[in-house]
Design an enzyme around this catalytic site. Structure first.
Site, PDB file in Angstrom:
ATOM      1  N   HIS A   1     -11.946   3.519 -28.878  1.00  7.37           N
ATOM      2  CA  HIS A   1     -12.567   1.844 -28.914  1.00  7.37           C
ATOM      3  C   HIS A   1     -14.084   1.895 -28.988  1.00  7.37           C
ATOM      4  O   HIS A   1     -14.779   2.597 -28.309  1.00  7.37           O
ATOM      5  CB  HIS A   1     -12.165   1.017 -27.821  1.00  7.37           C
ATOM      6  CG  HIS A   1     -12.640   1.315 -26.400  1.00  7.37           C
ATOM      7  ND1 HIS A   1     -11.801   2.059 -25.502  1.00  7.37           N
ATOM      8  CD2 HIS A   1     -13.752   0.872 -25.809  1.00  7.37           C
ATOM      9  CE1 HIS A   1     -12.474   2.105 -24.333  1.00  7.37           C
ATOM     10  NE2 HIS A   1     -13.708   1.546 -24.565  1.00  7.37           N
TER      11      HIS A   1
ATOM     12  N   HIS B   1     -20.517   3.092 -30.274  1.00 10.04           N
ATOM     13  CA  HIS B   1     -19.960   4.494 -29.887  1.00 10.04           C
ATOM     14  C   HIS B   1     -18.545   4.708 -29.676  1.00 10.04           C
ATOM     15  O   HIS B   1     -17.830   3.693 -29.262  1.00 10.04           O
ATOM     16  CB  HIS B   1     -20.725   5.325 -29.039  1.00 10.04           C
ATOM     17  CG  HIS B   1     -20.606   4.684 -27.638  1.00 10.04           C
ATOM     18  ND1 HIS B   1     -21.578   3.592 -27.345  1.00 10.04           N
ATOM     19  CD2 HIS B   1     -19.801   5.058 -26.534  1.00 10.04           C
ATOM     20  CE1 HIS B   1     -21.436   3.486 -26.050  1.00 10.04           C
ATOM     21  NE2 HIS B   1     -20.403   3.929 -25.704  1.00 10.04           N
TER      22      HIS B   1
END
Length: 282
Positions: free
Chosen positions: A134, A223
């Protein structure tokens, strides 16, 4: 499975008449004594034929970012990311190099030791690289139960015109959480997809602000985190990143460890429940 378990009786039920044996109607089949009952079935018989138990490899420890309060729920808004098949081989090689330099790394959200997973490529791909990662669009926070409905409704309204775009996770980076209890080895978005994700973070920040919740970091760095270690191990992770990048520069692979995928949806997790905020059709 039900039929198998039904063949094994339990002797834990107490008699309703204070321990005296109940009368048996004439002609009824004889009930065996407790000592004659079959023992519980072996555990492996209760598991599917293709079951793989990775729990013996589980390591590590979790630390809550905020204390549990009755009536509050943990909330997290994020973009789900699944690593494409063509990137898994290069990522697997990178993970093996990282494990050799930082032996106490664990698969994110799974707590399996990376060093153990690297001994078997099937386990490495199944447990780590095939899971859903995620990109956080907001801080994981505690939300009060009466705020949940308005929070979800507002997010859905603001994301209703969301368009599809590409995301490219092209840079190895390490991160340490706010209280320095865990460090992460991650792939960061620095080019393709960065403007779009940054705009989405601002949208989520607005909804957080209207509900009295803390906004995201001032200079967000989108990220996906692949593995983690306890404490602040920045020095080891920096060395691991240098080693990975040196190895990549020596290969002829054009794709290196870049993970390129399309944005498809935003999810808000409240407690254990997932709420789809938006889905973008192909």
């Amino acid at each position: 499975m039900d039929a198998l378990m039904a063949n094994y009786a339990s002797d834990s039920d107490s008699d309703s008449n204070g321990g005296e044996p109940a009368a048996v109607p004439a002609g009824a089949p004889e009930v065996p004594e407790p000592s004659a009952l079959l023992p519980p079935p072996p555990l492996e018989l209760l598991q599917p034929p293709n079951f793989v138990d990775y729990s013996a490899m589980a390591q590590g420890s979790r630390v809550r970012s905020f204390p549990h309060v009755e009536g509050n729920y943990a909330l997290h808004v994020y973009i789900p990311v699944v690593i494409p098949s063509d990137a898994k081989k290069q990522l697997a090689l990178a993970m093996k190099r990282a494990a050799s330099l930082v032996p106490d790394l664990h698969a994110v959200d799974a707590d399996y030791a990376l060093s153990e997973l690297c001994k078997d490529e099937h386990k490495l791909e199944k447990v780590l690289l095939s899971r859903e990662f995620h990109v956080s669009l907001g801080r994981p926070v505690a939300v009060q139960v009466h705020q949940i409905d308005s929070f979800i409704a507002m997010l859905r309204q603001k994301f209703q015109s969301q368009q599809r775009y590409w995301m490219e996770f092209n840079k190895w980076e390490h991160f340490v959480n706010d209280d320095c209890t865990r460090s992460f080895l991650s792939l960061e978005v620095t080019r393709t997809g960065l403007p779009e994700i940054s705009k989405q973070i601002l949208v989520v920040d607005e909804v957080y602000r209207l509900h009295g919740l803390p906004e995201f970091y001032k200079n967000p760095r989108p990220h996906i985190s692949l593995v983690w270690a306890l404490g602040d191990v920045s020095g080891k992770l920096k060395q691991a990143i240098k080693d990975i990048e040196k190895y990549q520069s020596s290969t002829s692979s054009l794709q290196k460890c870049n993970v390129r995928c399309k944005f498809s949806r935003v999810v808000c997790k409240v407690g254990k429940k997932l709420h789809d905020i938006c889905k973008v059709a192909d």
